[in-house]
Design a protein around this motif. Structure first.
Motif, PDB file in Angstrom:
ATOM      1  N   TYR A 235       1.201  -3.417 -13.177  1.00  0.00           N
ATOM      2  CA  TYR A 235       0.868  -4.043 -11.892  1.00  0.00           C
ATOM      3  C   TYR A 235       1.160  -3.102 -10.710  1.00  0.00           C
ATOM      4  CZ  TYR A 235       1.155  -7.573  -8.108  1.00  0.00           C
ATOM      5  OH  TYR A 235       1.021  -8.296  -6.944  1.00  0.00           O
ATOM      6  N   GLY A 236       2.387  -2.626 -10.626  1.00  0.00           N
ATOM      7  CA  GLY A 236       2.771  -1.763  -9.504  1.00  0.00           C
ATOM      8  C   GLY A 236       1.907  -0.512  -9.437  1.00  0.00           C
ATOM      9  N   ASN A 237       1.695   0.076 -10.588  1.00  0.00           N
ATOM     10  CA  ASN A 237       0.929   1.311 -10.617  1.00  0.00           C
ATOM     11  C   ASN A 237      -0.541   1.085 -10.285  1.00  0.00           C
ATOM     12  OD1 ASN A 237       0.699   4.199 -11.239  1.00  0.00           O
ATOM     13  ND2 ASN A 237      -0.568   3.482 -12.932  1.00  0.00           N
ATOM     14  N   LEU A 238      -1.056  -0.066 -10.694  1.00  0.00           N
ATOM     15  CA  LEU A 238      -2.445  -0.391 -10.367  1.00  0.00           C
ATOM     16  C   LEU A 238      -2.635  -0.376  -8.848  1.00  0.00           C
ATOM     17  CD1 LEU A 238      -5.294  -1.508 -11.217  1.00  0.00           C
ATOM     18  CD2 LEU A 238      -4.323  -3.787 -10.871  1.00  0.00           C
ATOM     19  N   ALA A 239      -1.707  -1.058  -8.160  1.00  0.00           N
ATOM     20  CA  ALA A 239      -1.795  -1.102  -6.705  1.00  0.00           C
ATOM     21  C   ALA A 239      -1.660   0.304  -6.121  1.00  0.00           C
ATOM     22  CB  ALA A 239      -0.699  -2.011  -6.146  1.00  0.00           C
ATOM     23  N   HIS A 240      -0.690   1.027  -6.649  1.00  0.00           N
ATOM     24  CA  HIS A 240      -0.399   2.337  -6.074  1.00  0.00           C
ATOM     25  C   HIS A 240      -1.531   3.336  -6.278  1.00  0.00           C
ATOM     26  CE1 HIS A 240       2.242   5.956  -5.422  1.00  0.00           C
ATOM     27  NE2 HIS A 240       2.487   5.202  -4.373  1.00  0.00           N
ATOM     28  N   ARG A 241      -2.116   3.325  -7.486  1.00  0.00           N
ATOM     29  CA  ARG A 241      -3.151   4.326  -7.758  1.00  0.00           C
ATOM     30  C   ARG A 241      -4.396   4.080  -6.905  1.00  0.00           C
ATOM     31  NH1 ARG A 241      -5.507   2.643 -13.808  1.00  0.00           N
ATOM     32  NH2 ARG A 241      -6.264   4.772 -13.752  1.00  0.00           N
ATOM     33  N   VAL A 242      -4.696   2.814  -6.662  1.00  0.00           N
ATOM     34  CA  VAL A 242      -5.895   2.512  -5.874  1.00  0.00           C
ATOM     35  C   VAL A 242      -5.653   2.736  -4.384  1.00  0.00           C
ATOM     36  CG1 VAL A 242      -7.468   0.680  -5.189  1.00  0.00           C
ATOM     37  CG2 VAL A 242      -6.803   0.918  -7.568  1.00  0.00           C
ATOM     38  N   LEU A 243      -4.481   2.329  -3.921  1.00  0.00           N
ATOM     39  CA  LEU A 243      -4.198   2.494  -2.494  1.00  0.00           C
ATOM     40  C   LEU A 243      -4.098   3.976  -2.109  1.00  0.00           C
ATOM     41  CD1 LEU A 243      -1.709  -0.472  -2.041  1.00  0.00           C
ATOM     42  CD2 LEU A 243      -3.951  -0.226  -0.952  1.00  0.00           C
ATOM     43  N   THR A 244      -3.447   4.757  -2.963  1.00  0.00           N
ATOM     44  CA  THR A 244      -3.361   6.191  -2.629  1.00  0.00           C
ATOM     45  C   THR A 244      -4.746   6.831  -2.682  1.00  0.00           C
ATOM     46  OG1 THR A 244      -2.758   6.639  -4.926  1.00  0.00           O
ATOM     47  CG2 THR A 244      -0.974   6.569  -3.336  1.00  0.00           C
ATOM     48  N   PHE A 245      -5.576   6.367  -3.609  1.00  0.00           N
ATOM     49  CA  PHE A 245      -6.939   6.888  -3.714  1.00  0.00           C
ATOM     50  C   PHE A 245      -7.720   6.602  -2.426  1.00  0.00           C
ATOM     51  CE2 PHE A 245     -11.320   7.187  -5.153  1.00  0.00           C
ATOM     52  CZ  PHE A 245     -11.280   8.251  -6.040  1.00  0.00           C
ATOM     53  N   CYS A 246      -7.528   5.409  -1.904  1.00  0.00           N
ATOM     54  CA  CYS A 246      -8.206   5.037  -0.657  1.00  0.00           C
ATOM     55  C   CYS A 246      -7.757   5.916   0.511  1.00  0.00           C
ATOM     56  CB  CYS A 246      -7.916   3.589  -0.293  1.00  0.00           C
ATOM     57  SG  CYS A 246      -8.827   2.431  -1.292  1.00  0.00           S
ATOM     58  N   HIS A 247      -6.481   6.218   0.513  1.00  0.00           N
ATOM     59  CA  HIS A 247      -5.993   7.050   1.603  1.00  0.00           C
ATOM     60  C   HIS A 247      -6.509   8.472   1.489  1.00  0.00           C
ATOM     61  CE1 HIS A 247      -3.375   3.786   2.837  1.00  0.00           C
ATOM     62  NE2 HIS A 247      -3.282   4.454   3.968  1.00  0.00           N
ATOM     63  N   ARG A 248      -6.616   8.955   0.265  1.00  0.00           N
ATOM     64  CA  ARG A 248      -7.062  10.321   0.089  1.00  0.00           C
ATOM     65  C   ARG A 248      -8.562  10.472   0.361  1.00  0.00           C
ATOM     66  NH1 ARG A 248      -4.877  13.044  -5.091  1.00  0.00           N
ATOM     67  NH2 ARG A 248      -3.040  12.456  -3.910  1.00  0.00           N
ATOM     68  N   HIS A 249      -9.342   9.494  -0.106  1.00  0.00           N
ATOM     69  CA  HIS A 249     -10.796   9.680  -0.059  1.00  0.00           C
ATOM     70  C   HIS A 249     -11.542   8.823   0.950  1.00  0.00           C
ATOM     71  CE1 HIS A 249     -10.723  12.346  -3.537  1.00  0.00           C
ATOM     72  NE2 HIS A 249      -9.903  11.491  -4.128  1.00  0.00           N
ATOM     73  N   PHE A 250     -10.918   7.743   1.405  1.00  0.00           N
ATOM     74  CA  PHE A 250     -11.656   6.848   2.304  1.00  0.00           C
ATOM     75  C   PHE A 250     -10.929   6.627   3.631  1.00  0.00           C
ATOM     76  CE2 PHE A 250     -13.162   5.705  -1.971  1.00  0.00           C
ATOM     77  CZ  PHE A 250     -14.531   5.912  -1.799  1.00  0.00           C
ATOM     78  N   GLY A 251     -10.064   7.573   3.969  1.00  0.00           N
ATOM     79  CA  GLY A 251      -9.434   7.527   5.280  1.00  0.00           C
ATOM     80  C   GLY A 251      -8.538   6.314   5.499  1.00  0.00           C
ATOM     81  N   GLY A 252      -8.023   5.749   4.415  1.00  0.00           N
ATOM     82  CA  GLY A 252      -7.058   4.658   4.561  1.00  0.00           C
ATOM     83  C   GLY A 252      -7.662   3.348   5.028  1.00  0.00           C
ATOM     84  N   VAL A 253      -8.969   3.175   4.816  1.00  0.00           N
ATOM     85  CA  VAL A 253      -9.557   1.866   5.107  1.00  0.00           C
ATOM     86  C   VAL A 253     -10.256   1.355   3.844  1.00  0.00           C
ATOM     87  CG1 VAL A 253      -9.943   2.455   7.531  1.00  0.00           C
ATOM     88  CG2 VAL A 253     -11.808   2.708   5.875  1.00  0.00           C
ATOM     89  N   VAL A 254     -10.518   0.054   3.824  1.00  0.00           N
ATOM     90  CA  VAL A 254     -11.227  -0.533   2.691  1.00  0.00           C
ATOM     91  C   VAL A 254     -12.667  -0.041   2.723  1.00  0.00           C
ATOM     92  CG1 VAL A 254     -11.990  -2.694   1.626  1.00  0.00           C
ATOM     93  CG2 VAL A 254      -9.769  -2.577   2.790  1.00  0.00           C
ATOM     94  N   PRO A 255     -13.117   0.627   1.651  1.00  0.00           N
ATOM     95  CA  PRO A 255     -14.498   1.118   1.653  1.00  0.00           C
ATOM     96  C   PRO A 255     -15.492  -0.026   1.457  1.00  0.00           C
ATOM     97  CG  PRO A 255     -13.452   1.628  -0.441  1.00  0.00           C
ATOM     98  CD  PRO A 255     -12.392   1.002   0.420  1.00  0.00           C
ATOM     99  N   ASP A 256     -16.709   0.219   1.883  1.00  0.00           N
ATOM    100  CA  ASP A 256     -17.765  -0.786   1.715  1.00  0.00           C
ATOM    101  C   ASP A 256     -18.230  -0.770   0.261  1.00  0.00           C
ATOM    102  OD1 ASP A 256     -19.946  -2.411   1.758  1.00  0.00           O
ATOM    103  OD2 ASP A 256     -20.775  -1.569   3.623  1.00  0.00           O
ATOM    104  N   SER A 257     -18.135  -1.920  -0.397  1.00  0.00           N
ATOM    105  CA  SER A 257     -18.474  -1.964  -1.819  1.00  0.00           C
ATOM    106  C   SER A 257     -19.975  -1.828  -2.052  1.00  0.00           C
ATOM    107  CB  SER A 257     -18.000  -3.279  -2.435  1.00  0.00           C
ATOM    108  OG  SER A 257     -18.752  -4.347  -1.916  1.00  0.00           O
ATOM    109  N   GLY A 258     -20.766  -2.150  -1.036  1.00  0.00           N
ATOM    110  CA  GLY A 258     -22.214  -2.150  -1.243  1.00  0.00           C
ATOM    111  C   GLY A 258     -22.594  -3.256  -2.215  1.00  0.00           C
ATOM    112  N   GLU A 259     -23.732  -3.093  -2.863  1.00  0.00           N
ATOM    113  CA  GLU A 259     -24.189  -4.071  -3.868  1.00  0.00           C
ATOM    114  C   GLU A 259     -23.318  -3.941  -5.114  1.00  0.00           C
ATOM    115  OE1 GLU A 259     -27.187  -6.997  -4.805  1.00  0.00           O
ATOM    116  OE2 GLU A 259     -26.681  -5.927  -2.962  1.00  0.00           O
ATOM    117  N   LEU A 260     -22.811  -5.073  -5.627  1.00  0.00           N
ATOM    118  CA  LEU A 260     -21.959  -4.997  -6.823  1.00  0.00           C
ATOM    119  C   LEU A 260     -22.790  -4.923  -8.087  1.00  0.00           C
ATOM    120  CD1 LEU A 260     -19.089  -7.546  -6.100  1.00  0.00           C
ATOM    121  CD2 LEU A 260     -19.066  -5.067  -5.834  1.00  0.00           C
ATOM    122  N   ASP A 261     -22.338  -4.104  -9.029  1.00  0.00           N
ATOM    123  CA  ASP A 261     -23.002  -4.079 -10.337  1.00  0.00           C
ATOM    124  C   ASP A 261     -22.389  -5.169 -11.220  1.00  0.00           C
ATOM    125  OD1 ASP A 261     -20.533  -2.942 -10.591  1.00  0.00           O
ATOM    126  OD2 ASP A 261     -21.159  -1.517 -12.132  1.00  0.00           O
TER     127      ASP A 261
END
Length: 554
Positions: free
Chosen positions: A388-414
């Motif tokens: 659980y903890g790592n799931l949150a951490h891996r995604v949040l750090t990824f967002c900060h590294r690649h999406f400027g620390g904001v929630v990216p637009d999911s677009g159309e979901l598959d």
RNA sequence: GGCAGCGUAGCUCAGUGGUAGAGCAGGGGACUCAUAAGCCCUUGGUCAUUGGUUCAAAUCCAAUCGCUGCCA
């Protein structure tokens, strides 16, 4: 449809610190249940308090050359501090020492007397001339008439396990001073349980939702035939018996402590500035739950309901989800051998949610279960942190590294993203269903399995790869998992309130999880995420040895 | 002693008549965003014991053993 839920929790005896067995057995399940009902919008009142009365506290006070009041006050303050730090969210945690409690108790006592449910009779009681007082059963010691053990107690022989009566002991002696007690007739008030046998049997029969252990033992008592029992004691500490000639006696703690559920509700109502508000829970439509350990099922499913029936006009408990016991590293808890984990010690060193997680995972719902430091560390590190903890951490750090620390637009979901989010939403429903049935372990399993699904999904989607070709594709999977995390912060809120609020804030939401309610809310594209911090702390393996060494040390 | 609950994989447990399951631990592998976390594959069980009911029992019945609680 909103319901009124009254959560009454066993009254801890203010004679010593709280240990993990009490938390796993009563306080944690009660709190999870109360939090769940609050977040789905029910009107919840959770009450309990310190039980200040009874003989052990007076004897301890004498030994320590202090007063029962002082001991009670010390532990009551400690309990309040523990609830705060562990997140046990009482609406009121009072004591049995209030004027209010005395008044409510005496009113019930006198009403039952007037209605003939309490009657006078006399019984043989051990009296110690050198101490100058009557002795509770367990303070008479002697030779067991059954097995010959020299140290049998008046209530039970520990060596052969047979229940005893103090008069049966050979060579009885006072456990406090060693003197020889004599047996004298003493007048007491008896509760006419026999008169309520039929009514209780009918009521119990209608409670098919009770747990096996609760229903089984309650039915056992009924089938055996209910006997009238003394509800007063020869002691000078407790709620006074409001009858002339009984100045040297007090109301039996088990008659009186459970009245605390009612008196605490009245106290709460008074503190709200609405003295009649208690009636919402006791006279109007409401469900009363009592969270207790298996050792006091009788008092909650028979003795207290009998008192309520005799009094008349008040709601009876709806459910009494009694838990079994928690052993510590394979052995029974023992205060005298210090074979226990004290809550204050735990809270000094570790996080509340780590304990809430582990104790929920091993909650003794249907059978005794075991606490061990090794399993605690393992489950913290390999499940709570890793899944659980790592799931949150891996995604949040990824967002900060690649999406400027904001929630990216999911677009159309598959399809697979859509499916994962559907499952997360479904999980909230399933968790709620389990919590409503007091199946706390099941609820936790459902939540953790959702976290695991999200980890699988992430590995399939591999946004760390797709980001190299398509930022949109990576955005879709990352936004999806942020949605699952949002769902988990809600679904786990009753069990892990501290980390849920932390995750909620990390996801960029304002306000609290509680205010948001029991639903999945997807973080909006562009929502600003906080700098991620690990939700849980990984524990050093050395903890196992350190803590195990503390067990049994005096 | 009486009553009640429980006894399923190394551990924690799910499974109440229809081919024994999950998580963790153990073993192997591919990956690398992440708190060396996550993912995939895999080893592992006389369902306490004995007897019975049934086409079929972990599940129902009986007895026995063991653990825990209660006996107000």
């Amino acid at each position: 449809m909103t319901e009124r839920i009254h959560v009454g929790v066993a009254w801890p005896y203010a004679n010593g610190p709280l240990h993990l067995g009490q938390i796993a057995g009563a306080y944690l399940p009660a709190d999870i249940f109360a939090r769940y009902n609050r977040i789905i919008g029910n009107e919840v009142l959770m009450v309990s308090g310190s039980d200040l009365h009874g003989a052990p506290i007076t004897i301890r006070a004498e030994r320590e050359n202090t007063t029962p009041e002082a001991i009670g006050a010390k532990y009551h303050a400690e309990f309040l501090d523990c609830w705060e730090r562990l997140g046990i969210s009482f609406d009121l945690f009072t004591t049995t020492g209030t004027d209010n409690h005395r008044e409510v108790t005496q009113d019930i006592f006198l009403t039952l007397m007037r209605k003939g449910y309490l009657y006078r009779d006399s019984m043989l009681q051990a009296y110690c001339p050198s101490c100058g007082r009557f002795l509770p059963d367990r303070y008479v010691q002697g030779i067991c008439p059954n097995c010959g053990s020299p140290n049998a107690r008046g209530d039970e022989c520990e060596s052969c396990g047979k229940p005893l009566d103090p008069v049966d002991l050979n060579n009885p002696r006072c456990a406090v001073c060693g003197g020889t007690p004599r047996f004298e007739q003493s007048e007491h008030f008896f509760l006419k349980l026999s008169a309520l046998q039929e009514e209780l049997a009918a009521w119990v029969g209608g409670n098919s939702h009770w747990r096996q252990n609760v229903m089984g033992s309650t039915r056992g008592f009924i089938d055996e035939g209910l006997r009238d029992r003394a509800m007063t004691r020869d002691i000078n500490w407790g709620v006074p018996v409001p009858v002339e000639g009984f100045e040297n006696k007090r109301i039996y703690v088990w008659f009186e402590a459970v009245i605390g559920y009612l008196s605490a509700t009245k106290e709460w109502a008074h503190l709200q500035g609405d003295d009649a508000a208690w009636e919402k829970y006791w006279k109007e439509d409401a469900k009363i739950y009592n969270f207790i350990g298996k050792d006091n099922i009788f008092f909650h499913t028979l003795s207290w309901p009998a008192t309520l029936m005799a009094y008349g006009g008040l709601n009876l408990p709806y459910d009494v989800p009694a838990n079994e016991f928690l052993t510590i590293q394979g052995q029974k808890l023992s205060t005298s051998r210090n074979w226990a984990v004290w809550l204050t010690d735990y809270l000094e060193r570790y996080d509340p949610d780590a304990l809430r997680y582990y104790l929920t995972a091993v909650m003794p719902e249907t059978q005794d279960s075991d606490f061990s430091w090794e399993k605690f560390v393992r489950r913290n590190n390999d499940e709570l942190v890793a899944t659980y903890g790592n799931l949150a951490h891996r995604v949040l750090t990824f967002c900060h590294r690649h999406f400027g620390g904001v929630v990216p637009d999911s677009g159309e979901l598959d399809a697979s993203s859509r499916q994962l989010l559907d499952e997360a939403e479904q999980a909230i429903g399933d968790i709620g269903d389990a919590l409503g049935r007091c199946s706390f372990k099941e609820a936790l399993r459902t939540a953790m399995s959702t976290a695991q699904k999200a980890n699988r999904y992430l590995d399939e989607q591999a946004p760390w790869k797709s980001i190299k070709q398509s930022k949109d594709e990576a955005a879709r999977s990352v936004a999806t998992v942020l949605g699952v995390l949002s769902a988990l912060s809600t679904g786990l809120y009753p069990i892990l309130p501290f980390s849920s609020e932390k995750l909620h804030a990390s996801l960029g939401f304002s306000g609290s999880v509680l205010e948001r309610g029991w639903k999945m809310v997807l973080p909006a594209a562009g929502q600003v995420l906080r700098q991620p911090q690990p939700l849980f702390v990984k524990l050093d393996e050395a903890v196992i040895e350190e803590e195990t060494a503390r067990l049994g040390q005096s």
